[in-house]
Write a protein that holds these residues in place. Structure first.
Motif, PDB file in Angstrom:
ATOM      1  N   THR A 178     -17.882  -0.978   4.894  1.00  0.00           N
ATOM      2  CA  THR A 178     -17.262   0.249   3.942  1.00  0.00           C
ATOM      3  C   THR A 178     -15.894   0.854   4.613  1.00  0.00           C
ATOM      4  N   THR A 179     -16.115   1.068   5.831  1.00  0.00           N
ATOM      5  CA  THR A 179     -15.187   1.760   6.785  1.00  0.00           C
ATOM      6  C   THR A 179     -13.729   0.791   6.700  1.00  0.00           C
ATOM      7  N   ILE A 180     -14.000  -0.646   6.976  1.00  0.00           N
ATOM      8  CA  ILE A 180     -12.861  -1.501   7.036  1.00  0.00           C
ATOM      9  C   ILE A 180     -12.190  -1.510   5.557  1.00  0.00           C
ATOM     10  N   VAL A 181     -12.985  -1.846   4.760  1.00  0.00           N
ATOM     11  CA  VAL A 181     -12.484  -2.216   3.449  1.00  0.00           C
ATOM     12  C   VAL A 181     -11.936  -0.943   2.783  1.00  0.00           C
ATOM     13  N   THR A 182     -12.386   0.187   3.113  1.00  0.00           N
ATOM     14  CA  THR A 182     -11.437   1.434   2.681  1.00  0.00           C
ATOM     15  C   THR A 182     -10.109   1.525   3.476  1.00  0.00           C
ATOM     16  N   ALA A 183      -9.812   1.039   4.453  1.00  0.00           N
ATOM     17  CA  ALA A 183      -8.632   1.115   5.520  1.00  0.00           C
ATOM     18  C   ALA A 183      -7.983  -0.151   4.793  1.00  0.00           C
ATOM     19  N   VAL A 184      -8.275  -1.331   4.309  1.00  0.00           N
ATOM     20  CA  VAL A 184      -7.530  -2.265   3.464  1.00  0.00           C
ATOM     21  C   VAL A 184      -7.156  -1.865   2.243  1.00  0.00           C
ATOM     22  N   LEU A 185      -7.916  -1.222   1.536  1.00  0.00           N
ATOM     23  CA  LEU A 185      -7.734  -0.715   0.232  1.00  0.00           C
ATOM     24  C   LEU A 185      -6.470   0.463   0.177  1.00  0.00           C
ATOM     25  N   LEU A 186      -6.739   1.392   1.269  1.00  0.00           N
ATOM     26  CA  LEU A 186      -5.709   2.431   1.386  1.00  0.00           C
ATOM     27  C   LEU A 186      -4.196   1.810   1.733  1.00  0.00           C
ATOM     28  N   VAL A 187      -4.230   0.702   2.533  1.00  0.00           N
ATOM     29  CA  VAL A 187      -2.751   0.085   2.822  1.00  0.00           C
ATOM     30  C   VAL A 187      -2.490  -0.666   1.536  1.00  0.00           C
ATOM     31  N   GLY A 188      -3.401  -1.263   0.733  1.00  0.00           N
ATOM     32  CA  GLY A 188      -2.945  -1.954  -0.509  1.00  0.00           C
ATOM     33  C   GLY A 188      -2.329  -1.146  -1.554  1.00  0.00           C
ATOM     34  N   VAL A 189      -2.950   0.193  -1.553  1.00  0.00           N
ATOM     35  CA  VAL A 189      -2.644   1.216  -2.466  1.00  0.00           C
ATOM     36  C   VAL A 189      -1.349   1.956  -2.149  1.00  0.00           C
ATOM     37  N   VAL A 190      -1.393   2.415  -0.759  1.00  0.00           N
ATOM     38  CA  VAL A 190      -0.279   3.128  -0.502  1.00  0.00           C
ATOM     39  C   VAL A 190       0.869   2.731   0.466  1.00  0.00           C
ATOM     40  N   GLY A 191       0.398   1.286   1.008  1.00  0.00           N
ATOM     41  CA  GLY A 191       1.617   0.879   1.731  1.00  0.00           C
ATOM     42  C   GLY A 191       2.056  -0.270   1.086  1.00  0.00           C
ATOM     43  N   SER A 192       1.864  -0.652  -0.053  1.00  0.00           N
ATOM     44  CA  SER A 192       2.615  -1.812  -0.543  1.00  0.00           C
ATOM     45  C   SER A 192       4.080  -1.555  -1.095  1.00  0.00           C
ATOM     46  N   ASP A 193       4.837  -2.670  -0.893  1.00  0.00           N
ATOM     47  CA  ASP A 193       6.146  -2.226  -1.096  1.00  0.00           C
ATOM     48  C   ASP A 193       6.617  -3.048  -2.414  1.00  0.00           C
ATOM     49  N   ILE A 194       7.119  -2.699  -3.484  1.00  0.00           N
ATOM     50  CA  ILE A 194       7.450  -3.401  -4.608  1.00  0.00           C
ATOM     51  C   ILE A 194       9.095  -2.869  -4.775  1.00  0.00           C
ATOM     52  N   ASN A 195       9.917  -4.170  -4.667  1.00  0.00           N
ATOM     53  CA  ASN A 195      11.227  -3.919  -4.783  1.00  0.00           C
ATOM     54  C   ASN A 195      11.864  -2.768  -4.221  1.00  0.00           C
ATOM     55  N   GLY A 196      11.369  -2.328  -3.009  1.00  0.00           N
ATOM     56  CA  GLY A 196      11.877  -1.341  -2.138  1.00  0.00           C
ATOM     57  C   GLY A 196      11.106  -0.106  -2.381  1.00  0.00           C
ATOM     58  N   PHE A 197      10.253   0.158  -3.282  1.00  0.00           N
ATOM     59  CA  PHE A 197       9.708   1.267  -3.657  1.00  0.00           C
ATOM     60  C   PHE A 197       8.218   1.227  -3.225  1.00  0.00           C
ATOM     61  N   SER A 198       7.731   2.162  -2.415  1.00  0.00           N
ATOM     62  CA  SER A 198       6.447   2.286  -2.011  1.00  0.00           C
ATOM     63  C   SER A 198       5.823   3.755  -2.158  1.00  0.00           C
ATOM     64  N   LEU A 199       4.670   4.140  -2.312  1.00  0.00           N
ATOM     65  CA  LEU A 199       4.093   5.409  -2.421  1.00  0.00           C
ATOM     66  C   LEU A 199       4.477   6.036  -1.293  1.00  0.00           C
ATOM     67  N   PHE A 200       4.277   5.372  -0.234  1.00  0.00           N
ATOM     68  CA  PHE A 200       4.528   5.881   1.250  1.00  0.00           C
ATOM     69  C   PHE A 200       5.950   6.669   1.304  1.00  0.00           C
ATOM     70  N   ASN A 201       6.647   6.221   0.533  1.00  0.00           N
ATOM     71  CA  ASN A 201       8.238   6.928   0.546  1.00  0.00           C
ATOM     72  C   ASN A 201       8.380   8.047  -0.248  1.00  0.00           C
ATOM     73  N   VAL A 202       7.281   8.432  -0.811  1.00  0.00           N
ATOM     74  CA  VAL A 202       7.359   9.653  -1.750  1.00  0.00           C
ATOM     75  C   VAL A 202       6.557  10.791  -0.732  1.00  0.00           C
ATOM     76  N   ILE A 203       7.455  11.477  -0.011  1.00  0.00           N
ATOM     77  CA  ILE A 203       7.047  11.927   1.256  1.00  0.00           C
ATOM     78  C   ILE A 203       5.662  13.045   0.848  1.00  0.00           C
ATOM     79  N   ILE A 204       5.667  13.719  -0.198  1.00  0.00           N
ATOM     80  CA  ILE A 204       4.203  14.389  -0.351  1.00  0.00           C
ATOM     81  C   ILE A 204       3.072  13.544  -0.175  1.00  0.00           C
ATOM     82  N   ILE A 205       2.973  12.233  -0.704  1.00  0.00           N
ATOM     83  CA  ILE A 205       1.968  11.517  -0.584  1.00  0.00           C
ATOM     84  C   ILE A 205       1.537  11.083   0.957  1.00  0.00           C
TER      85      ILE A 205
END
Length: 230
Positions: A178-205
């Protein structure tokens, strides 16, 4: 505290994770070189300058070591609860707070340092290879380097906090998977980059998620002196 951290490093053979990080760096260097080639074959114009390549490299590095953080949490904390070895640790004449804090500092420090150093290694390697392979013809300036250095420091700090969030989910059922899967999901949701846009780039997130991660870490040992090890 430093002595406890050194003991944790020795106990869990942390240099093995350093080797794994080195291998991950090699894989990311290869991928960084492949990305502009694929981009050219498909006729796209995404990886045409260093600015976009640095974003891609930072995204790869950040995602890789957030997952590493989840693995370290699973190994250093969750697994020890699951195998009852944490009970033995808490029998030592050392405060439980200190033991847990040493583990958390080690995990977050590894994540922060690995992201900063890996960004430098992968970027430097790509620049060196590109200088004769000419994947991209853009030139890198000191301004770009300075801006990226500042960005990497902040993203590494945010990632060190964000990487602690899997601790909460792992502790619910004392589950390594569960610990490792949660880390992978976090990367998938927050860290993914789509055409230069990533949730990580929205500083508040990332700021909010980092705060949540550090809060999870705080709560994990706040009442630990009063909690039995199950």
């Amino acid at each position: 505290m430093l002595k406890l951290i050194r003991l944790e490093i020795k106990k869990h053979k942390m240099f093995g994770y350093v080797k794994a990080a080195f291998i991950a760096n090699i894989m990311m260097i290869v991928l960084a070189c492949i990305l502009p080639i694929i981009d050219s074959i498909e006729g796209d114009s995404y990886f045409i300058d260093y600015k976009m390549m640095l974003i891609a490299i930072d995204t790869m590095v950040r995602g890789t070591f957030i997952v590493f953080s989840g693995v370290l949490i699973a190994r250093l904390i969750i697994d020890e609860y699951k195998n009852k070895t944490m009970h033995l640790l808490f029998m030592y004449p050392i405060k439980r707070h200190t033991i847990m804090l040493a583990k958390l500092i080690l995990i977050s420090s590894f994540t922060f340092i690995a992201i900063v150093i890996s960004n430098f290694i992968v970027t430097a390697a790509f620049y060196g290879i590109n200088s004769f392979a000419h994947f991209i013809t853009d030139t890198i300036t000191m301004r770009i380097i300075a801006e990226q250095a500042v960005k990497v420091l902040f993203t590494a700090l945010f990632s060190a906090g964000l990487g602690l969030i899997p601790l909460y989910f792992g502790m619910i059922k004392k589950s390594v998977s569960t610990t490792i899967v949660t880390a992978v999901l976090l990367v998938g949701v927050v860290g993914s980059d789509i055409n230069g846009f990533s949730l990580f780039n929205v500083i508040i997130i990332p700021v909010t998620l980092a705060a949540i991660g550090f809060m999870v870490a705080y709560m994990s040992f706040k009442n630990i002196e009063k909690v039995d090890v199950n």
